[in-house]
Design a protein around this motif. Structure first.
Motif: not given
Length: 69
Positions: A36-39, A41-42, A53-55
């Protein structure tokens, strides 16, 4: 605006350098890891594939996997 869909996955249109929220939510899922990626932190996505993608490492793995077919 980013917090209006608390607890729901947002639908996003990924653009070059930005993204547009199509339906309210507070996160998206990483196409590579399922995380899950908070918006707010995207930071990584593919405009071509319309994936988040997470990272950076997840982004590179996805690109590599796509190249190998």
């Amino acid at each position: 605006m980013l917090m209006s869909g608390r607890g729901r996955e947002a639908r996003i249109r990924y653009l070059a350098g930005t993204f547009r929220v199509l339906s309210d939510g507070d996160h998206v899922r990483c196409a590579e890891t399922g995380a899950m990626i908070p918006l707010d932190e995207l930071r990584y996505w593919s405009v071509e594939r319309q994936e988040a993608y997470a990272d950076a490492a997840a982004s590179l793995r996805a690109a590599d996997r796509r190249q190998k077919g």
